[in-house]
Write a protein that holds these residues in place. Structure first.
Motif, PDB file in Angstrom:
ATOM      1  N   GLU A  96       0.831  -1.204   0.000  1.00 17.89           N
ATOM      2  CA  GLU A  96       0.000   0.000   0.000  1.00 17.89           C
ATOM      3  C   GLU A  96       0.871   1.263   0.000  1.00 17.89           C
ATOM      4  OE1 GLU A  96      -2.752   0.559   3.266  1.00 17.89           O
ATOM      5  OE2 GLU A  96      -3.869   2.058   2.120  1.00 17.89           O
TER       6      GLU A  96
ATOM      7  N   ILE B  31     -16.896  17.542  13.539  1.00 16.63           N
ATOM      8  CA  ILE B  31     -15.451  17.623  13.271  1.00 16.63           C
ATOM      9  C   ILE B  31     -14.985  19.082  13.224  1.00 16.63           C
ATOM     10  CG2 ILE B  31     -13.591  17.012  11.676  1.00 16.63           C
ATOM     11  CD1 ILE B  31     -15.325  14.629  10.743  1.00 16.63           C
ATOM     12  N   SER B  61     -12.802  12.515   9.439  1.00 12.10           N
ATOM     13  CA  SER B  61     -11.902  13.176  10.385  1.00 12.10           C
ATOM     14  C   SER B  61     -10.510  13.295   9.791  1.00 12.10           C
ATOM     15  CB  SER B  61     -11.838  12.384  11.684  1.00 12.10           C
ATOM     16  OG  SER B  61     -13.135  12.011  12.100  1.00 12.10           O
ATOM     17  N   HIS B  77      -5.017   4.864   5.266  1.00 14.59           N
ATOM     18  CA  HIS B  77      -5.953   4.550   6.336  1.00 14.59           C
ATOM     19  C   HIS B  77      -5.241   3.827   7.486  1.00 14.59           C
ATOM     20  CE1 HIS B  77      -9.654   3.936   8.308  1.00 14.59           C
ATOM     21  NE2 HIS B  77      -9.999   2.768   7.796  1.00 14.59           N
ATOM     22  N   GLY B 101      -9.627   9.801  12.737  1.00 11.76           N
ATOM     23  CA  GLY B 101     -10.874   9.259  13.269  1.00 11.76           C
ATOM     24  C   GLY B 101     -10.679   8.043  14.168  1.00 11.76           C
ATOM     25  N   ASP B 102     -11.769   7.630  14.788  1.00  6.96           N
ATOM     26  CA  ASP B 102     -11.728   6.485  15.700  1.00  6.96           C
ATOM     27  C   ASP B 102     -11.410   5.184  14.967  1.00  6.96           C
ATOM     28  OD1 ASP B 102     -14.270   7.150  14.563  1.00  6.96           O
ATOM     29  OD2 ASP B 102     -15.251   5.656  15.817  1.00  6.96           O
ATOM     30  N   GLY B 103     -12.031   4.998  13.819  1.00 11.28           N
ATOM     31  CA  GLY B 103     -11.765   3.779  13.062  1.00 11.28           C
ATOM     32  C   GLY B 103     -10.321   3.737  12.619  1.00 11.28           C
ATOM     33  N   ASP B 104      -9.883   4.849  12.095  1.00 12.33           N
ATOM     34  CA  ASP B 104      -8.531   4.977  11.568  1.00 12.33           C
ATOM     35  C   ASP B 104      -7.471   4.712  12.644  1.00 12.33           C
ATOM     36  OD1 ASP B 104      -7.012   6.299   9.102  1.00 12.33           O
ATOM     37  OD2 ASP B 104      -6.115   7.079  10.933  1.00 12.33           O
ATOM     38  N   ILE B 108      -7.866  -0.135  12.303  1.00 12.96           N
ATOM     39  CA  ILE B 108      -6.807  -0.469  11.341  1.00 12.96           C
ATOM     40  C   ILE B 108      -5.450   0.037  11.827  1.00 12.96           C
ATOM     41  CG2 ILE B 108      -7.234   1.558   9.881  1.00 12.96           C
ATOM     42  CD1 ILE B 108      -6.766  -0.306   7.445  1.00 12.96           C
ATOM     43  N   ILE B 132     -18.249   5.575  14.672  1.00 13.55           N
ATOM     44  CA  ILE B 132     -18.709   4.947  13.426  1.00 13.55           C
ATOM     45  C   ILE B 132     -17.658   5.141  12.349  1.00 13.55           C
ATOM     46  CG2 ILE B 132     -19.855   6.977  12.372  1.00 13.55           C
ATOM     47  CD1 ILE B 132     -21.797   3.788  12.763  1.00 13.55           C
ATOM     48  N   TYR B 133     -17.695   4.313  11.321  1.00 18.34           N
ATOM     49  CA  TYR B 133     -16.946   4.592  10.101  1.00 18.34           C
ATOM     50  C   TYR B 133     -17.848   5.486   9.277  1.00 18.34           C
ATOM     51  CZ  TYR B 133     -13.604   0.695  10.779  1.00 18.34           C
ATOM     52  OH  TYR B 133     -12.637  -0.145  11.224  1.00 18.34           O
ATOM     53  N   ALA B 134     -17.597   6.762   9.336  1.00 12.33           N
ATOM     54  CA  ALA B 134     -18.504   7.691   8.672  1.00 12.33           C
ATOM     55  C   ALA B 134     -18.222   7.796   7.176  1.00 12.33           C
ATOM     56  CB  ALA B 134     -18.419   9.049   9.339  1.00 12.33           C
ATOM     57  N   MET B 135     -16.980   7.992   6.857  1.00 15.10           N
ATOM     58  CA  MET B 135     -16.605   8.229   5.453  1.00 15.10           C
ATOM     59  C   MET B 135     -17.139   7.144   4.519  1.00 15.10           C
ATOM     60  SD  MET B 135     -14.974  10.008   3.188  1.00 15.10           S
ATOM     61  CE  MET B 135     -13.531  11.004   3.458  1.00 15.10           C
ATOM     62  N   THR B 136     -17.141   5.905   5.003  1.00 11.47           N
ATOM     63  CA  THR B 136     -17.566   4.800   4.148  1.00 11.47           C
ATOM     64  C   THR B 136     -19.062   4.520   4.261  1.00 11.47           C
ATOM     65  OG1 THR B 136     -16.593   3.460   5.898  1.00 11.47           O
ATOM     66  CG2 THR B 136     -15.405   3.535   3.829  1.00 11.47           C
TER      67      THR B 136
HETATM   68  C1  LIG Z   1      -6.819   0.107   3.686  1.00 11.84           C
HETATM   69  C2  LIG Z   1      -8.141   0.752   3.627  1.00 11.84           C
HETATM   70  N1  LIG Z   1      -9.230   0.082   4.031  1.00 11.84           N
HETATM   71  C3  LIG Z   1     -10.425   0.675   3.981  1.00 11.84           C
HETATM   72  C4  LIG Z   1     -10.557   1.955   3.532  1.00 11.84           C
HETATM   73  C5  LIG Z   1     -11.919   2.568   3.468  1.00 11.84           C
HETATM   74  N2  LIG Z   1     -12.143   3.568   4.515  1.00 11.84           N
HETATM   75  C6  LIG Z   1     -11.995   4.873   4.284  1.00 11.84           C
HETATM   76  S1  LIG Z   1     -12.347   5.825   5.599  1.00 11.84           S
HETATM   77  C7  LIG Z   1     -12.752   4.456   6.509  1.00 11.84           C
HETATM   78  C8  LIG Z   1     -13.275   4.565   7.903  1.00 11.84           C
HETATM   79  C9  LIG Z   1     -12.941   5.810   8.564  1.00 11.84           C
HETATM   80  O1  LIG Z   1     -13.488   5.801   9.828  1.00 11.84           O
HETATM   81  P1  LIG Z   1     -12.965   6.786  10.916  1.00 11.84           P
HETATM   82  O2  LIG Z   1     -11.514   6.704  11.033  1.00 11.84           O
HETATM   83  O3  LIG Z   1     -13.743   6.539  12.157  1.00 11.84           O
HETATM   84  O4  LIG Z   1     -13.258   8.213  10.297  1.00 11.84           O
HETATM   85  P2  LIG Z   1     -14.643   8.981  10.131  1.00 11.84           P
HETATM   86  O5  LIG Z   1     -14.966   8.915   8.683  1.00 11.84           O
HETATM   87  O6  LIG Z   1     -15.641   8.291  10.955  1.00 11.84           O
HETATM   88  O7  LIG Z   1     -14.351  10.345  10.582  1.00 11.84           O
HETATM   89  C10 LIG Z   1     -12.586   3.302   5.777  1.00 11.84           C
HETATM   90  C11 LIG Z   1     -12.882   1.963   6.298  1.00 11.84           C
HETATM   91  C12 LIG Z   1      -9.391   2.618   3.113  1.00 11.84           C
HETATM   92  N3  LIG Z   1      -9.400   3.878   2.656  1.00 11.84           N
HETATM   93  N4  LIG Z   1      -8.203   2.003   3.175  1.00 11.84           N
END
Ligand SMILES: Cc1ncc(C[n+]2csc(CCOP(=O)(O)OP(=O)(O)O)c2C)c(N)n1
Ligand code: SF4
Ligand SMILES: [Mg+2]
Lengths: 385, 296
Positions: A96, B31, B61, B77, B101-104, B108, B132-136
């Motif tokens: 990546e 945000i 985020s 990500h 973000g929280d997911g980020d 991952i 939440i995963y908002a962006m997706t």
């Molecule tokens: C390797 C990889 N997997 C999946 C994605 C798809 N993706 C983009 S943003 C995101 C989730 C983001 O969630 P968070 O960090 O909570 O941010 P928020 O949008 O909620 O602010 C995902 C799964 C990606 N860009 N790269």
């Protein structure tokens, strides 16, 4: 620009390819590296961890290869030269960030000391199975440069070259070693610093305000600035415009990806790096790279002893593939023979470029050891018929 | 009077890339509110903005870095922290902030979060937790409160939510705090304090996502979220982080939980290396060459 003598271990050494690669990186001005241990590449960073602090640099062992492969990019945007080192499974994890380096035009070097795969495969045994991954491993369209050494001396010389190419073209450069050259110990001559030419970073020639981070001139390679220099950089993995701002539309995509390809395509002649011998009157040419070229040498000699006209073409730069050279050569010979330590990867490109003008005979091998010269000899004999 | 004369200059504007406005964020999104507190915190400090870099991963985020008029890095990500680590090591003069973000940061990128805290890397991490995963498009995150609805947990999640504060505390962060988008003044003060501190600093901000999280869970609009934060939050500075779990519908413990002194990575490296470390001027060609001691 010349190498800094404080980093160059000038002299004649008896070291292995991994150690030589480490010295090459230091000579090239890389004082920062990030990595994660994996056989057979670890010796490179072990040595670097000891050497770097002596020259004000450091090695950081990250938590995995995803981290290593992006930490080095942080180091580059922080103003340093940097590289990471890995083997098979780690290389897969780095994909990546090879893409990130390609789209953000971050000059850096990825060293892959190839071992048998897939998966954990053969940790301490050689292969050349990552060659297609080096070219196409990350998603999307991009081009990189991939260099293959066949001796510890070349592990030194070509590591310097990799850093120079990374700076010149602003691409991630793949240094595709293999377990054999990595662990092979031979004489390595490190020249005096003043004999080592380094390609300087293409640093912004305009002041903040006038400078556009992704504005490319004649050569299609933009200049760069570093964090903390007042440029208010915007670097993103998204498709971007000249300012670096996201531009999520087909026109921006065409312009950016087109330029990423074109900057390398234009340099095809410069990037045609081969060692050629006896091509003039050859009926068969053995095309090889890396450790396999040394086995091929034996086979070529044996074939010549039998009276066959055999030429040798060793690819030092495998990607971009020397398309023009192969096309011309294919028009003159009966056959091209390509042994490689994989089930047939680069041979696909050889076949494509030969375009049916001659026979193309692959000599596949799943790795774990090198070919037997006789396997290559048989292919040469088939080609000569 | 012309309209330009009427325009009251908001000092925060200088910190934002005006040519990138309007942002991609939805009306009511929290945000931007956090960014406002962040910008005020930055302005209130004596830190050199020329030497301040902001790094994000991917997500709504994760777009914060790109709106700030600083050196902005929008990476991959989950990997903002290792990028920031490299940046800081390469140029220790930089103030490096990770904003994501929280997911980020916790799913991952969770491993990087743990290890940067353990190393006590001198970076400040701001995590916008919209649960939440908002962006997706509203999928469950590791932080989604168990019973909540998301597009990938239509029957509610079958797993408990992560307490980031406890995680980074256990890993060794030297500063850990949590606020919500309702606590703008407190947030600004905490950010200002964290900016001045050395070592790994972590600030979590609960932030409404009216488009996905609130809507999917019938929690009303952004205003309702603020009312909810106000009602449920309880300030407990110094609270042990194992008592700060965010249970669905339960109390939201906010405040500065951890503020401890610990030697950061680079300081420790220099100390341990002692005479093995040789300072190296950044631009060797401009320096007189001193030859080489040791074997190099
Ligand atoms: C390797 C990889 N997997 C999946 C994605 C798809 N993706 C983009 S943003 C995101 C989730 C983001 O969630 P968070 O960090 O909570 O941010 P928020 O949008 O909620 O602010 C995902 C799964 C990606 N860009 N790269
Ligand atoms: S989807 Fe949610 S988090 Fe993303 S911008 Fe809209 S409200 Fe904010
Ligand atoms: Mg989120």
């Amino acid at each position: 620009m010349k190498a800094d003598q404080r980093c160059v271990m000038t002299g004649t050494h008896f070291i292995n390819g991994d150690a030589a690669c480490c010295e090459g990186a230091l000579s090239a001005g890389a004082r920062f590296a990030a990595g994660y241990p994996i056989t057979p590449s670890t010796e490179i960073v072990e040595r670097f961890a000891a050497r770097a602090p002596q020259v004000g640099g450091l090695f950081i062992q990250m938590e995995d290869e995803l981290a290593s492969s992006i930490a080095i990019q942080g180091m580059v945007w922080g103003g340093q030269k940097s590289f990471t080192v890995t083997s098979g499974p780690g290389y897969s994890l780095m994909m990546e960030h090879i893409g990130l380096a390609a789209i953000s035009e971050t000059p850096c070097v990825f060293v892959d000391v190839q071992r048998g795969g897939p998966s954990t495969g053969l940790p301490t045994l050689p292969a050349q199975g990552d060659m297609m991954q080096a070219r196409f491993g990350s998603h999307g369209d991009y081009v990189t440069i991939a260099i293959c050494p066949n001796s510890p001396q070349e592990c030194y010389d070509l590591t310097v070259k990799c850093f120079n190419l990374a700076e010149k073209f602003r691409v991630p450069v793949m240094f595709m070693m293999d377990e054999c050259v990595g662990h092979m110990t031979e004489k390595v001559v490190i020249p005096p610093a003043e004999e080592i030419d380094l390609y300087p970073r293409r640093h912004a020639s305009k002041p903040p305000g006038e400078f556009q981070l992704f504005e490319a001139g004649e050569e299609l390679v933009p200049e760069m600035a570093h964090a903390g220099e007042g440029y208010k950089l915007y670097v993103t993995g998204l498709t971007h415009d000249k300012r670096g701002y996201p531009a999520l539309n087909p026109a921006a995509q065409r312009e950016l990806v087109g330029r990423l390809f074109e900057k390398i395509r234009r340099a095809q002649d410069e990037l045609t790096m081969v060692e050629a011998e006896g091509l003039e009157d050859a009926d068969v040419v053995v095309v090889s790279y890396g450790i396999t070229s040394r086995v091929a040498q034996k086979a070529i000699q044996a074939a010549r002893d039998k009276g066959l006209k055999v030429g040798k073409l060793r690819l030092i730069c495998v990607w971009p593939f020397p398309e023009k050279l192969i096309r011309e050569l294919a028009g003159k010979v009966k056959a091209l023979v390509m042994p490689e330590l994989n089930m047939g990867q680069v041979v696909l490109e050889l076949e494509r470029c030969a375009g049916g003008q001659c026979k193309v005979i692959g000599v596949p091998h799943p790795g774990g050891t090198v070919h037997k010269p006789v396997e290559i000899l048989e292919a040469i004999e088939r080609g000569a018929r | 009077m012309s309209t330009t004369e009427l325009h009251v200059h908001n000092p925060v504007e200088d910190l934002l890339r005006q040519d990138r406005v309007p942002t991609i964020w939805c009306p009511g999104c929290g945000i931007g509110t956090t960014v406002n507190s962040f910008a005020h915190a930055l302005l209130g400090q004596q830190i050199n903005l020329q030497k301040t870099a902001i790094v994000s991963g991917i997500g709504c985020s994760g777009r914060v870095s790109g709106y700030m008029n600083l050196d902005s890095f929008h990476t991959t990500h989950g990997r903002a922290i290792p990028f920031a680590t490299g940046l800081k090591l390469a140029n220790p003069e930089l103030t490096v902030i990770v904003y994501s973000g929280d997911g980020d940061l916790t799913s991952i990128g969770g491993n990087h979060l743990i290890h940067a805290a353990r190393r006590n890397m001198d970076i400040m991490v701001v995590c916008v937790n919209n649960m939440i995963y908002a962006m997706t498009g509203g999928q469950a995150a590791a932080t989604t409160p168990g019973a909540s609805n998301s597009t990938t947990t239509p029957y509610g999640a079958f797993e408990p939510e992560l307490n980031m504060a406890q995680l980074v505390d256990a890993a060794g962060a030297c500063f850990v705090a949590r606020w919500t988008a309702f606590h703008v003044m407190q947030l600004e003060r905490t950010m200002a304090k964290a900016l001045k501190k050395k070592g790994f600093r972590f600030i979590e901000i609960l932030s409404p996502c009216p488009t996905y999280y609130q809507r999917k869970n019938n929690m009303g609009d952004a205003l309702a979220a603020m009312v909810d934060y106000k009602k449920r939050s309880k300030i407990k500075n110094g609270c042990p982080t194992w008592e700060t779990a965010l249970e669905p519908g339960g109390e939201i413990v906010v405040g500065e939980f951890v503020d401890r002194e610990r030697e950061d990575y680079l300081t420790r490296m220099r100390r341990q290396l002692g005479s093995h470390y040789s300072e190296f001027p950044p631009q060797p060609e401009e320096q007189e060459s001193e030859g080489c001691e040791k074997e190099c």
